[in-house]
Design a protein around this motif. Structure first.
Motif, PDB file in Angstrom:
ATOM      1  N   THR A 110      40.887  -7.390   4.724  1.00 52.43           N
ATOM      2  CA  THR A 110      39.406  -6.928   5.419  1.00 52.43           C
ATOM      3  C   THR A 110      38.222  -7.452   4.718  1.00 52.43           C
ATOM      4  N   GLY A 111      38.825  -7.613   3.768  1.00 46.48           N
ATOM      5  CA  GLY A 111      37.747  -8.059   2.952  1.00 46.48           C
ATOM      6  C   GLY A 111      37.541  -9.702   2.237  1.00 46.48           C
ATOM      7  N   LEU A 112      36.709  -9.536   1.054  1.00 43.60           N
ATOM      8  CA  LEU A 112      36.496 -10.436   0.213  1.00 43.60           C
ATOM      9  C   LEU A 112      36.680 -10.744  -1.187  1.00 43.60           C
ATOM     10  N   SER A 113      36.769  -9.417  -1.395  1.00 43.79           N
ATOM     11  CA  SER A 113      36.705  -9.065  -3.005  1.00 43.79           C
ATOM     12  C   SER A 113      38.097  -9.323  -3.954  1.00 43.79           C
ATOM     13  N   ALA A 133      28.681 -10.461   3.798  1.00 41.54           N
ATOM     14  CA  ALA A 133      28.491 -10.873   3.578  1.00 41.54           C
ATOM     15  C   ALA A 133      27.692 -10.595   1.960  1.00 41.54           C
ATOM     16  N   THR A 134      27.739  -9.453   1.788  1.00 42.20           N
ATOM     17  CA  THR A 134      26.914  -8.972   0.153  1.00 42.20           C
ATOM     18  C   THR A 134      27.571  -9.626  -1.160  1.00 42.20           C
ATOM     19  N   VAL A 135      28.931  -9.740  -0.889  1.00 45.08           N
ATOM     20  CA  VAL A 135      30.066 -10.010  -1.581  1.00 45.08           C
ATOM     21  C   VAL A 135      29.883 -11.482  -1.814  1.00 45.08           C
ATOM     22  N   LEU A 136      29.268 -12.937  -1.173  1.00 44.56           N
ATOM     23  CA  LEU A 136      29.424 -13.893  -0.968  1.00 44.56           C
ATOM     24  C   LEU A 136      28.160 -14.140  -1.258  1.00 44.56           C
ATOM     25  N   GLY A 137      26.997 -13.338  -1.264  1.00 43.21           N
ATOM     26  CA  GLY A 137      25.711 -12.855  -2.668  1.00 43.21           C
ATOM     27  C   GLY A 137      26.253 -13.174  -4.085  1.00 43.21           C
ATOM     28  N   PHE A 162      30.922 -22.977   5.152  1.00 43.81           N
ATOM     29  CA  PHE A 162      30.343 -23.448   6.523  1.00 43.81           C
ATOM     30  C   PHE A 162      31.140 -22.580   7.304  1.00 43.81           C
ATOM     31  N   LEU A 163      30.195 -21.780   8.205  1.00 43.13           N
ATOM     32  CA  LEU A 163      30.552 -20.466   8.779  1.00 43.13           C
ATOM     33  C   LEU A 163      30.920 -20.824   9.976  1.00 43.13           C
ATOM     34  N   MET A 179      21.506 -13.714   5.920  1.00 41.75           N
ATOM     35  CA  MET A 179      21.672 -13.799   4.545  1.00 41.75           C
ATOM     36  C   MET A 179      22.116 -14.773   2.899  1.00 41.75           C
ATOM     37  N   LEU A 180      22.988 -15.086   3.893  1.00 39.30           N
ATOM     38  CA  LEU A 180      23.541 -16.643   3.038  1.00 39.30           C
ATOM     39  C   LEU A 180      22.731 -17.419   2.555  1.00 39.30           C
ATOM     40  N   ARG A 181      21.321 -18.238   3.061  1.00 39.12           N
ATOM     41  CA  ARG A 181      21.162 -18.572   2.776  1.00 39.12           C
ATOM     42  C   ARG A 181      19.888 -17.706   1.750  1.00 39.12           C
ATOM     43  N   GLU A 182      19.971 -16.577   2.281  1.00 44.48           N
ATOM     44  CA  GLU A 182      18.591 -15.862   0.682  1.00 44.48           C
ATOM     45  C   GLU A 182      19.593 -15.684  -0.207  1.00 44.48           C
TER      46      GLU A 182
END
Length: 454
Positions: free
Chosen positions: A339-342, A368-372, A384-385, A411-414
């Motif tokens: 369920t996540g990218l952790s 999105a926070t994890v990707l940050g 690529f979303l 969020m990703l760009r920021e």
């Protein structure tokens, strides 16, 4: 190129007369039934001539079955795939070869190869009499729009008598595997490192070392170049010391593929997930060709290659071998239950990851926070979303709200990502150029802002 069954003799069926009778064709069963019926009628009516006819009709299929069953053909078969690894939607050719290794000629043979229904109809060939020591070669084509690993074989021989009364099947024991990899699209040579130093130059670089012994100066070994002798250390230690030569550096690239089942909708060769797999394959091949040390990473934390000092391919092995290993993984990859990218983030937490390229499905705020955080562990990051809802919606439908997708993109760009949305049916090469234009625009805007503030 692979072979199956070379130099092996077809397995003989067991079971005696029962096996032979089970191989009777419709014609053979009809003759047998007619003969029995004629014999019964002859007995009831007292007609001896009819009894002879009945016996002839009954004995003929039985004799054919017995002779065919006792026939001992020594036949060797081989299979060759060209190529053994083929992109989805492309054709591969399968070459079959039969050799009669006995001193007697064969009769009529029917050659049949077992293939999955995804690859097409089951191929069948009729081989006429093969002389002693003779050879016959045939071929057929297979094609699949779905990636995967498909078994071919075992090869079967169907033996028949000249009257068509009986057919027996004898099989070889080996088979081959055809690997259908994702479609690979050629990508243009653009600079996607997130740096302005040029293609292949990122903040994080790695040494392509010749071996652990060359990390520090070491003692002289027979065959070492005398120009590598470190004279100062030689004088200090009283023995010849050899210095390490400067080693070339290679940029690293991690390609992250999101395989979460909850992140993608739809199925089939035109689904969003299959586009992501194909885009990942194209990126891996492209980066290897550009000289990067590359690895494939999924949301489950699994990476390919998974062994070695740093887990990257390309620095210590041929690029073709590395590409084949990762393509084989992508050929059979499927949705995960995560369920996540952790877990993927845990793999990247060591730093020194170089360029990070991600193919992502639907995201929530947590992911999105994890990707940050992932962005902080890389020298450059490109995402690529894919909004899978737009991929399953019919083109004639009224477009749905894109607020959530745009919010994730923002969020990703920021966070420092070069993020690009993937519309339905888009080409990876066009989006590759779009990511480069976006990166160039951000870099030029940052330079202008820095100049104005100075």
């Amino acid at each position: 190129m692979t072979q199956a069954g070379t130099g092996q003799t077809a397995e003989e069926d067991k079971g005696g007369l029962r096996t032979a009778l089970a191989g009777l064709t419709t014609r053979g069963r009809s003759f047998l039934a007619a003969g029995v019926a004629a014999a019964i009628c002859a007995y009831v009516l007292g007609q001896s001539d009819l009894l002879r006819v009945g016996l002839l009709l009954s004995v003929l299929p039985l004799v054919c079955a017995t002779v065919l069953y006792r026939t001992r053909y020594r036949v060797a078969g081989s299979r060759r795939l060209s190529p053994a690894r083929v992109p989805a939607g492309s054709e591969a050719r399968v070459h079959l070869r039969m050799d009669n290794v006995s001193r007697l000629p064969t009769g009529l043979l029917m050659l049949q190869d077992r293939v999955p229904y995804v690859l097409g109809p089951r191929p069948r060939f009729v081989l006429d009499r093969v002389e002693a020591g003779g050879r016959r070669e045939v071929s057929y084509r297979v094609r699949s729009d779905l990636r995967g690993r498909y078994p071919l074989g075992p090869l079967q021989l169907r033996l028949t008598d000249p009257f068509g009364m009986c057919e027996l099947t004898r099989s070889f024991s080996t088979y081959d595997t055809l690997t259908v990899i994702p479609r690979v699209e050629a990508l243009p040579p653009v600079r996607l490192t997130g740096e302005a130093k040029g293609y292949g130059d990122g903040r994080q670089r790695s040494l392509a070392l010749a071996g652990e012994d060359d990390i520090i100066p070491r003692g002289y070994r027979y065959g070492d170049d005398l120009r590598r002798v470190h004279w100062r250390l030689t004088a200090r230690y009283g023995e010849l010391m050899v210095r390490r030569e400067e080693q070339p550096q290679r940029s690293r690239c991690t390609v992250l593929l999101d395989t979460r089942g909850i992140a993608f909708q739809g199925a089939g060769p035109d689904s969003a997930f299959e586009w992501a797999v194909s885009g990942t394959a194209s990126t891996l091949v492209h980066m290897l060709e550009r000289g990067f040390s590359v690895r494939l990473l999924t949301d489950t934390g699994n990476s390919v290659p998974g062994e070695g000092a740093d887990g990257f391919a390309g620095a210590s092995q041929e690029s073709a071998d590395a590409a084949g290993m990762m393509m084989d993984t992508l050929a059979v990859i499927d949705h995960s239950d995560g369920t996540g990218l952790s877990r993927a983030y845990d793999v990247l937490r060591g730093g020194n990851e170089g360029l990070l390229i991600a193919f992502l499905g639907d995201l929530d705020d947590e992911q999105a926070t994890v990707l940050g955080k992932m962005r902080q562990r890389s020298g450059g990051a490109v995402a690529f979303l894919l909004d899978s809802e737009t991929w399953v919606r019919e083109p004639t439908d009224v477009p749905g709200p894109l607020d959530q997708s745009e919010d994730r993109l923002r969020m990703l760009r920021e966070a420092g990502w070069t993020a690009v949305t993937v519309p339905r049916g888009a080409g990876i090469a066009d989006l590759w150029r779009e990511a480069d234009r976006q990166r160039t625009h951000v870099a030029s805007t940052g330079s202008t802002a820095g100049g104005d503030g100075s």
